[in-house]
Structures are given as structure tokens and as C-alpha cells.
Design a protein around this motif. Sequence first.
Motif, PDB file in Angstrom:
ATOM      1  N   LEU A   1       0.834  -1.212   0.000  1.00 23.56           N
ATOM      2  CA  LEU A   1       0.000   0.000   0.000  1.00 23.56           C
ATOM      3  C   LEU A   1       0.866   1.258   0.000  1.00 23.56           C
ATOM      4  O   LEU A   1       0.566   2.252   0.664  1.00 23.56           O
ATOM      5  N   GLY A   2       1.969   1.201  -0.762  1.00 25.07           N
ATOM      6  CA  GLY A   2       2.838   2.352  -0.931  1.00 25.07           C
ATOM      7  C   GLY A   2       3.871   2.554   0.148  1.00 25.07           C
ATOM      8  O   GLY A   2       4.744   3.423   0.020  1.00 25.07           O
TER       9      GLY A   2
ATOM     10  N   LEU B   1       7.026  -5.840  -5.355  1.00 24.53           N
ATOM     11  CA  LEU B   1       8.449  -6.156  -5.243  1.00 24.53           C
ATOM     12  C   LEU B   1       9.179  -5.616  -6.466  1.00 24.53           C
ATOM     13  O   LEU B   1       8.876  -5.991  -7.598  1.00 24.53           O
ATOM     14  N   LYS B   2      10.133  -4.736  -6.204  1.00 26.52           N
ATOM     15  CA  LYS B   2      10.896  -4.132  -7.304  1.00 26.52           C
ATOM     16  C   LYS B   2      12.325  -4.665  -7.269  1.00 26.52           C
ATOM     17  O   LYS B   2      12.998  -4.616  -6.233  1.00 26.52           O
ATOM     18  N   LEU B   3      12.759  -5.190  -8.413  1.00 27.33           N
ATOM     19  CA  LEU B   3      14.076  -5.806  -8.530  1.00 27.33           C
ATOM     20  C   LEU B   3      14.831  -5.194  -9.695  1.00 27.33           C
ATOM     21  O   LEU B   3      14.228  -4.686 -10.642  1.00 27.33           O
TER      22      LEU B   3
END
Length: 446
Positions: free
Chosen positions: A75-76, A136-138
Motif C-alpha cells: 500500500l505504498g 516487489l521491485k528488482l
Amino acid sequence: MAPQPTVSFLNGATVDAFIGTQVTTTVRFDNTGSGAQTGYAPFINIILPTNGADGTGTGNSPVNDGVSFVSAKYLGADLQSVLIEFPPSGVINHPFAKTPAGAPIQVTGTPGQTLLVLTLPFGSFTTTQTPTDIELKLNISNLADLNAGLPIQATGGFAFGADEFDNTAADPVILGVPTTETLNPTVATLDKIYLGPEQETATGPSYPRTWQVQGDFAPGQPFTNVTLTDRVPDGVVILGTPRLHDGAGNVLPGTVTVTGPYGAQVITAVFDGTIIGGAVKPTLEFDWYVTEFLANGDPVLDPATGVFRPLLNDAKLDASWDPIDGRDPITITTIDPAGPEDIVTAKSIAVQKSVELVNGDADGNGVPDWQPGGTLEYKLDGQVSNYFEMKELKLYDTLGDGQTFKAGFAPTVVIREGGAVIYTGPVVYTLGAKNAAGETLVTFDI
């Protein structure tokens, strides 16, 4: 009847992503226990293939070309996270999950890979609770190997088990079943873009259209011998000379050739020099219209029925990629997906619909809001083929539930023929009664 921590990837089993870019995937956590069992202290273990195809061992030695962690948000908001590199033994002590004896649970992996532990912002998680979706940022290394899959393994857990106490001897940690999503490093994509209305066109030279064949490359990667090919469908007449540009309209140097007879024409664009990914999108653009007859003499559209015909357009990209990672060889990259890259329907009569909000500024900030009481203005834009005549033409429109034809409004029509306006003014219309679904049929007598 025990709680069951279940993790899934919502983007699918395999995700294509450019080398040297960030990719965002969604990880869902849920308690899928069969009864009303609550799990406590939820977390997720994620093993990242930091080494990639060429890295071995620990400490980025030689040079890793895999996946690294950027952020994890719910949620940010950032989730609490712990990153630990797997040592030469391939065994890591979990930062907080314990065995029944009170020792840290051991997690195994390949030396040099990374264990990412995410703590969810809940003390407990019930079986009826809404699943938690984590962004999820990769980062995929700019040295990654083409099509060398990078598996991301995730496992859910409840550190306190099935009660709220840290008593692992009586209530051990609960771990779910691992699940995997594989990131597939790519360096090029191909797009076919129709610059026209709603993937359709009336036939005839009065309706010129434009197609673009566009390549896109991984940022920072060099490509030579970049070639875009378009196999023009039967029934399409090319107008003028095809153009080459960078996707923003700026001319790119190169050579364009058109080969083959009508009905089997092929446009080939070869771009000069080296193209660096991310800087430009090499684009082949050409104008065209749908003519009356196919190459074999048959009508494009049946003259008796006017039945529509799909125009299947096929495109291809070829390029030579010289990886910035000197360990990887120069590779010929070809993108030629099965089937057409774009379909435009040739029609004897076509119509498109658009809408604008006339008013509805509920909060008074000067920006139209899509609020009850607002006025919508619809526009129907129609075309008749150059090769057909239409009599007793009617347009039918349906207003959906919640919309009411505005009392006192007088619809108008503009009719053009041969480029000249031959009529503009009121149009006769019939307004039907709302049906059981709340819809209203409007008939315009053109």
C-alpha cells in the motif's frame, strides 16, 4: 486445521524484462488454512539469484550479472526487510524464525545468492483476511545473459506459528510451500502500431491510414544491422515513400526498399550505424489505404454483402547485439512472433464512438469530475467505403444504465462527401424507453 502461509506471484511463472532495467512483480501472501486458524508473525523468504549466469561464489566475484533488491512496498509503504548473502557454506541463519530448540532456522541456497526476508505489517493473519499484495521491485543487471532465466523463489511463514506467543517448542514456526517466478532477460521487443480509429477502416483512398513497425532495445546496449520488416497484407496499397525515425519523429538514417508484387509486398528498413538501446526506438512508418480488389482479382469486400475482412499484418525485427558484458558473445537477435502483430478490419461501413465530459465539477476545482449529475457528450464518427453506396442509413446507440438522454438536447449531424460538407444540421432521432437493464436505445436516421 493449521494456518497455511501461501505465497504466489501474480505476474505469472515467467516474466520477460529488459537487461539493465528494474522490473516490478507482485507477490501475494495469504493464509489458506482450511479452518478458522490464525497464523502469527507473518513473513516471506525470497531467494534472489544475485550471481546470475556468470557470477560464482560470494562477494561479487567474479562479477555478478543477476538480480538485486530495490524495494518492497505494501500500500505504498516500505516493508521491513533484511538482506543476507549466502556464504560459501550455502547456509544462512534466519534473522528471527527459530527451531523448536530455540536456534535460528537455517535457510540453504547457492553461495553468493541473496536471502531477502520481508516482515508483513500484521501481528497475525486470519484465513478470512484479504490477501496481501506486495509490490516487489528488482533490478536486472546490465550484464545479464540473454534468455538465461533468473528464478525468484518465495516462501511464506508464520514465525510464531498458530498462537501469539514466541514458544516454538510447543508451537513451531510454520513454513509454506516454495513458489517460483522466473525473470527472463531480454534485449529487444517489437511493436506494430496502427495510427487509425479503433483497429478498423473503411475501404478506399478517401481513408488513408498509417502503420508503424517499432523496435525497442534494452537501455545502454549497442545494436548494429538493425532491420525492420513489414509483410504488407493483400488488399493494401502503399502510399508514398516509407519513413524512418526514432519513435519521436526525428529522422534516422537508413535504407528502405519495397519488394514483391502487389498482394505480397515486403517493406524492409535497414538502419545505419549503431543504435544504443533506450536512446531511440527505431521506427518504420508508412501510409496506406485498402483498395477494391485483391491481387487475384477478387473483391476485398463482397460487393453484395459488404461483409468485413480482417487485414493481418506481420512484422519482424533483426539486429546484431554486442553485449556490454565482454564475457558474452555477439548475438544475432530476431523477433518474429507467430501470427500477425496487428489486425485492422477493412469495412464497408465503420463507426467509432468517443465521449467528453461537458460538466461535473463537483469539488469546484475547475477540473471535470465523473460525478452523478455530470453531462456526457457522445460523438459518433462514421465512414462509408468508396466502393459502396448506402441507403436508408441508421445509426444505433445504446445509453447504459445510469445514463439518461438529456431533455431538450437536439442532436446534429455533419455529412461530408468527396471532402466537401453536403449537410450540417439537426438529425431525426428516436428515443426508446429504458429496458429492464436500464439501457436506452437511440436511433439516428441519417
